[in-house]
Each structure stands twice: as C-alpha cells, then as structure tokens.
Design an enzyme around this catalytic site. Structure first.
Site, PDB file in Angstrom:
ATOM      1  N   ASP A 144      47.891  44.351  40.484  1.00 26.97           N
ATOM      2  CA  ASP A 144      47.429  43.969  41.811  1.00 26.97           C
ATOM      3  C   ASP A 144      48.112  42.668  42.186  1.00 26.97           C
ATOM      4  OD1 ASP A 144      45.783  46.147  41.797  1.00 26.97           O
ATOM      5  OD2 ASP A 144      43.916  45.036  41.506  1.00 26.97           O
ATOM      6  N   ASP A 147      38.661  55.601  47.616  1.00 29.79           N
ATOM      7  CA  ASP A 147      37.882  54.586  46.913  1.00 29.79           C
ATOM      8  C   ASP A 147      36.427  54.739  47.340  1.00 29.79           C
ATOM      9  OD1 ASP A 147      40.388  53.622  46.060  1.00 29.79           O
ATOM     10  OD2 ASP A 147      40.564  52.442  47.898  1.00 29.79           O
TER      11      ASP A 147
END
Length: 232
Positions: free
Chosen positions: A8, A127
């Site tokens: 990330d 998600d």
C-alpha cells in the site's frame, strides 16, 4: 493458487493499514520499489499495489513511486486506488501496469467497468463491511450486498474479482474463507481473497477449497508471521 504480496502506497512510502483506517498506517519502507524487487527475487509472479492517497482523492497520487517500481522491477503488477476514468486506465497501462483494479466505480457505474473490461485488463475490487460494499477508500459503506455486486460482473469479461473483508484487513485475525467462496460462487469469476491473512494455515484453507484463484498477503509478511518463500 497465486500469492500476491501487497504494498500500500501512502505519501510515497510502503505502509499497511488496520481495517482501512488511514491514521493506522504503519510505515515498512521509504523505498517501495526495493520492496517489490525483494518479492520478485523471492519468485513472486505478481505484486498487488494500492495507491491509498488516490483511493481517497479519486485520482492518482503516488505516480512517481509507481513509475519507479515499474522501471526497476519485472514482476507483473496489478494496481488499484482512485481509478475512476478511462484516461487514468490508459495512463497506467502506458506506464507498464499489467492489470488495473476498479473498486468504487464498480458500484457507482458498473456499465463503465464492463466497457473497460472489454478493452483492457481489469479486475473488480469488492471491499465489504459486514457483507455490504465499502467505497471511497472504505470511507463509506453502501447499501449494496457484496454478493449482488459480484453477481453483476458474472459475464462482464473482468479478469478477476478481488474481495476484501475490511473488518479483518490488517488485523492478522485470519482470512474470511466463507466470504471469499460466496463471492467466487456468485460471480463465477476468478476470485482473489484479501484481508486478515495471518499465517500459512490461511493459505492452505483457501487452497483446500479448490475454488479460490489467489490470495493477497500484506501485514503477515511484514510482521513475520508467514514465510512467503515457501510458496514461490
């Protein structure tokens, strides 16, 4: 089953979050491309990248780091975070990214995602918080069930669906095998598990289903609870 080491990107650094909260970011490297090179040298086929700043801003925010990663590494790269239009998709493909992940836009404009999947290598990111789709960098939870969204892309030509149980992400609490299977069965599309992977038993549990295409491993690698070299 493909293992996707994950990075990330936040403010040009490699970080991991807990449950998607930006304020929880823990920095693991100031030079993300070197981390990707490490995964490549381990034998990884793919690396999963997320532009966290971009996910919240709705536009690319870590381009320089992404460019450095591509210039220095030969591993395949999939990238998500803030990709909302065709121009951004083209920009990343020209940069050498192998697959783009469309998340929030898949909820708001599924027809756009289907059109892009017909032309480019696209994965859909689903998600979920308690089974409902989270959008805008997980800052909002929609009224759509994750399985309904997965079903909407059953014959859309997307390369993969990446499903994340937000409540487990970055917690090392164990991957949600049942949720991943629900998404895989609803869509019939190659499905990649994400969120909560703790150790080798999680990978073995997913592999044992015979229905899961891959798994994303982040914090478990960085915190040393899993030895990725065993899987490449």
């Amino acid at each position: 089953m493909t293992i996707f080491p994950a990075i990330d990107l936040k403010d040009g650094k490699a970080v991991r979050l807990t449950k998607g909260a930006m304020e929880s970011a823990k920095i693991y490297s100031d030079t993300p491309w070197e981390l990707v090179k490490t995964f490549e040298e381990m034998g990884a086929e793919w690396v999963h990248l997320v532009d966290l700043n971009g996910a919240f801003a709705g536009e690319p925010k870590n381009l320089e780091q992404i460019r450095l990663i591509r210039q220095n590494c030969n591993v395949k790269l999939e990238l998500g975070g803030g990709i909302r239009d065709e121009a951004t998709i083209k920009r990343y493909l020209e940069l050498g990214i192998d697959r783009l992940i469309l998340g929030s836009i898949a909820v708001k404009d599924p027809d756009f995602v289907k059109a892009m999947a017909a032309k480019y290598p696209i994965a859909v990111g689903i998600d979920a918080v308690d089974g409902y789709v989270a959008v805008e960098g997980w800052g909002e939870v929609s009224s759509m069930k994750a399985t309904d969204l997965a079903r909407a892309f059953a014959d859309a030509g997307v390369e993969a669906i990446i499903c994340t149980d937000v409540g487990r992400d970055g917690t090392l609490s164990g991957v949600n095998v049942d949720f991943t299977l629900e998404i895989a069965r609803a869509s019939g599309v190659a499905t990649i598990a994400s969120g909560g992977v703790r150790d080798e038993s999680d990978i073995e549990a997913l592999r044992a289903t015979g229905e899961i295409e891959g798994v994303i491993v982040g914090k478990a690698f960085y915190e040393g609870t899993i030895d990725l070299k065993r899987f490449f």
